[in-house]
Motif scaffolding. Structure first.
Motif, PDB file in Angstrom:
ATOM      1  N   ASP A 178       0.746  -1.234  -0.008  1.00  0.00           N
ATOM      2  CA  ASP A 178       0.030  -0.008  -0.046  1.00  0.00           C
ATOM      3  C   ASP A 178       0.989   1.321  -0.108  1.00  0.00           C
ATOM      4  N   PHE A 201       0.676   3.987  -2.836  1.00  0.00           N
ATOM      5  CA  PHE A 201       0.219   5.441  -2.296  1.00  0.00           C
ATOM      6  C   PHE A 201       1.391   6.427  -2.859  1.00  0.00           C
ATOM      7  N   SER A 240      -1.334   9.997 -11.577  1.00  0.00           N
ATOM      8  CA  SER A 240      -2.106  10.555 -10.271  1.00  0.00           C
ATOM      9  C   SER A 240      -1.978  12.018 -10.398  1.00  0.00           C
ATOM     10  N   LYS A 296      -8.387  10.176  -0.754  1.00  0.00           N
ATOM     11  CA  LYS A 296      -7.144   9.107  -0.526  1.00  0.00           C
ATOM     12  C   LYS A 296      -6.712   9.336   0.973  1.00  0.00           C
ATOM     13  N   ILE A 326      -3.785   5.979  -7.732  1.00  0.00           N
ATOM     14  CA  ILE A 326      -4.353   6.359  -6.178  1.00  0.00           C
ATOM     15  C   ILE A 326      -5.300   7.271  -6.143  1.00  0.00           C
TER      16      ILE A 326
END
Length: 188
Positions: A18, A22, A30, A39, A99
């Motif tokens: 993760d 991220f 992103s 998020k 993300i």
């Protein structure tokens, strides 16, 4: 090998994956996407659930150190399942996975593979992983926090994502919603 050691190995892989998603995965995509706030809200709920579960009561640490019973190993297996499914979703989406919420021009709505029955397989897997975490903690307040808080953050994120998908894909997304389940087949 103790259950606690197995748990921490799995947790390191889960959290490590993760963190990679991220901070490092598809950063070029992103930065071009529309919504970034959800998020952080989801992350706050996840971290509150994970750390709050351990911090709320000193007895939870003692309960965690008790030798693992079968249901706690089931919890670890659910965590492994979550990591595997999340990895498969990222792999299936390929360069379109990011993300942050949004879709780039020309991107197609994915309705195949893991998305054929469930609209949010990665989130469903994450919730399953937090259910596993709750089983591993095996202490009422810690288990409740470890499951409810992250699930709340994930459900918020799903709402934000679905609103965006309706805007981007319009009727195609609405038709897809009629044929699929949000998280749990035949339930939700």
């Amino acid at each position: 090998m103790s259950g606690q050691l197995i748990f921490f190995i799995v947790l390191i892989f889960w959290v490590g994956f993760d963190i990679y998603l991220f901070f490092f995965h598809n950063r070029r995509i992103s930065v071009r996407l529309q919504e970034k706030r959800s998020k952080y809200i989801m992350l706050a709920f996840v971290l509150s659930g994970m750390f709050g579960a351990v911090a709320v009561d000193g007895n939870s640490k003692e309960a965690f150190m008790v030798p693992f019973l079968p249901h706690r190993y089931v919890g670890v297996a659910l965590m492994v399942f979550a990591v595997i499914v999340r990895f498969l979703v990222v792999r299936q989406l390929g360069p379109s996975f990011a993300i942050d919420v949004g879709a780039l021009p020309g991107e197609k709505l994915r309705t195949d593979g893991l998305f054929k029955v469930i609209r949010h397989p990665a989130y469903a897997a994450e919730i399953t992983g937090f259910l596993g975490l709750a089983l591993v903690f095996d202490y009422p307040l810690s288990s409740i926090l470890a499951f409810i808080l992250p699930t709340t953050g994930i459900l918020y994120r799903i709402a934000v994502e679905e609103k965006n998908l309706k805007q981007v894909f319009g009727d195609a997304y609405k038709e897809y919603c009629k044929k699929t389940w949000r998280l749990i087949p035949y339930v939700f």
